[in-house]
Design an enzyme around this catalytic site. Structure first.
Site, PDB file in Angstrom:
ATOM      1  N   THR A  24       0.862  -1.197   0.000  1.00 40.94           N
ATOM      2  CA  THR A  24       0.000   0.000   0.000  1.00 40.94           C
ATOM      3  C   THR A  24       0.892   1.238   0.000  1.00 40.94           C
ATOM      4  O   THR A  24       1.977   1.215   0.575  1.00 40.94           O
ATOM      5  CB  THR A  24      -0.876  -0.024   1.276  1.00 40.94           C
ATOM      6  OG1 THR A  24      -1.815  -1.088   1.146  1.00 40.94           O
ATOM      7  CG2 THR A  24      -1.623   1.277   1.507  1.00 40.94           C
ATOM      8  N   THR A  26      -0.769   2.042   7.030  1.00 38.50           N
ATOM      9  CA  THR A  26      -0.670   0.797   6.260  1.00 38.50           C
ATOM     10  C   THR A  26      -0.588  -0.370   7.243  1.00 38.50           C
ATOM     11  O   THR A  26      -0.144  -0.194   8.376  1.00 38.50           O
ATOM     12  CB  THR A  26       0.559   0.800   5.327  1.00 38.50           C
ATOM     13  OG1 THR A  26       0.728  -0.514   4.762  1.00 38.50           O
ATOM     14  CG2 THR A  26       1.847   1.173   6.052  1.00 38.50           C
ATOM     15  N   GLY A  27      -1.035  -1.536   6.793  1.00 34.29           N
ATOM     16  CA  GLY A  27      -0.985  -2.705   7.674  1.00 34.29           C
ATOM     17  C   GLY A  27      -2.324  -3.409   7.700  1.00 34.29           C
ATOM     18  O   GLY A  27      -3.105  -3.320   6.745  1.00 34.29           O
ATOM     19  N   GLY A  71      -5.735  -3.902   7.801  1.00 32.65           N
ATOM     20  CA  GLY A  71      -6.800  -2.911   7.638  1.00 32.65           C
ATOM     21  C   GLY A  71      -7.932  -3.048   8.632  1.00 32.65           C
ATOM     22  O   GLY A  71      -8.469  -2.044   9.121  1.00 32.65           O
ATOM     23  N   ASP A  91      -8.870  -0.002   5.546  1.00 35.17           N
ATOM     24  CA  ASP A  91      -8.784   1.283   6.253  1.00 35.17           C
ATOM     25  C   ASP A  91      -8.496   2.461   5.321  1.00 35.17           C
ATOM     26  O   ASP A  91      -8.869   3.605   5.604  1.00 35.17           O
ATOM     27  CB  ASP A  91      -7.671   1.220   7.308  1.00 35.17           C
ATOM     28  CG  ASP A  91      -6.323   0.868   6.671  1.00 35.17           C
ATOM     29  OD1 ASP A  91      -6.223  -0.227   6.087  1.00 35.17           O
ATOM     30  OD2 ASP A  91      -5.394   1.692   6.734  1.00 35.17           O
TER      31      ASP A  91
END
Ligand code: ASP
Length: 319
Positions: free
Chosen positions: A182, A233-234, A236, A213
């Site tokens: 992302t 980021t990560g 969601g 997210d």
């Protein structure tokens, strides 16, 4: 063993300031390999250069984050635009958002396929409609009306993402490949305004219609001139449940925390919801924070002095 978490201190930068990310996750030297690390570094530095050119020319923070994200959307190694990850059915569903700290407004699109640069569609929602979030065909219709480039869905699909979806590993690797990527940007312009932008294809093999997210203002993307601009980021789902980006804002604006501490606290809230990830954030005083709780995060920042700091692993001292 994969070591998680970047605990390096924040960077006190001088306006104008730009930070970018290319995703958080299992990014470790022995699995990434030298070639991919070099390519990621190149992509991040081109994105920083594009955004900083805008800021140096007196452009707005919003113009800068869009310029920086455009470069990353067009770079197929990242999970946005062409080269984004595929849904369970092999489809493409992009999400993107922009947030403008000066007006405290935002625009976002979700579940779109066919818009070459989803970040431009998010900006069109912000500037050309009374709405905040448009989905699917409605967002695609807006993009067409606004004259944005529209391409066949196949154009976005790369062999690497098809192999990842099928669970095929590159022949030289026993470990699973990092499938994230992302992208996002945050900026402080010379007028003191903040902005953020984030763009993604979501997660590999996600159900059709899943929304992460990224396009949810307050979860993955946020900007308010009074406090900070944030791009996350990560994981969601955990970032949504912890209303991550707004949590950072609230900790700065209402609880008076320093930006770095606010990001760490908000990431802890995300961990309590069983998620890891990271963010880039900038404050009105030029403070930059780029913390993460995953194994690594592609990240970079630059300020008026013009020296880019780029990192990807825990041990990189980018900030
Ligand atoms: N947060 C993104 C999503 O859940 C994925 C990522 O950042 O890797 O859609």
């Amino acid at each position: 063993m994969v070591r998680n978490r970047c605990t390096s201190p924040v960077w006190q930068a001088t306006a104008p300031v730009l930070a970018v990310h290319g995703g958080a996750g299992r990014i470790v030297p022995e699995e990434l390999g030298a070639q991919r690390a070099a390519a990621a570094r190149r992509g991040l530095s081109q994105s920083l250069a594009a955004g900083m050119t805008v800021l140096r020319d007196g452009g707005s923070a919003l113009d800068a984050v869009v310029a920086a994200v455009l470069v990353l959307e067009d770079d197929e190694q990242f999970n946005a635009g062409r080269g984004a990850v595929l849904t369970a059915g092999g489809g493409v569903e992009h999400d993107a958002a922009v947030a403008d700290g000066a007006t405290r407004r935002a625009g976002a699109v979700t579940c779109v396929s066919g818009i070459r640069n989803p970040v431009l569609a998010a900006r069109a929602v912000l500037e050309r409609t009374p709405h905040v979030l448009l989905s699917g065909t409605g967002a695609q219709e807006l993009a067409r009306r606004e004259g944005l480039a529209v391409v066949p869905v196949d154009w976005f699909v790369t062999a690497r993402r098809q192999q990842q979806l099928a669970g095929i590993r590159p022949s030289d690797r026993a470990e699973p490949e990092f499938t994230g990527g992302t992208v996002g940007a945050v900026a402080l312009d010379i007028e003191g305004h903040l902005a953020a932008a984030t763009s993604t294809g979501g997660t590999t093999g996600q159900l059709a219609g899943r929304v992460g997210d990224t396009p949810l203002v307050g979860a993955g993307t946020w900007a308010d001139d009074r406090s900070c601009a944030v791009s996350a980021t990560g994981d969601g789902e955990a970032l949504i449940l912890s209303v991550f980006a707004h949590e950072v804002d609230a900790l700065v604006r209402l609880a008076g925390l320093h930006l770095g501490a606010a990001c760490q606290r908000a990431l802890h809230e995300t961990e309590l919801r069983a998620g890891t990830g990271g963010c880039i954030a900038v404050g009105p005083d030029g403070t930059v924070a780029m913390p993460f709780t995953s194994a690594g995060m592609f990240r970079g920042a630059i300020d008026a002095t013009g020296d880019p700091r780029i990192g990807m692993f825990t041990e990189d001292n980018a900030c």
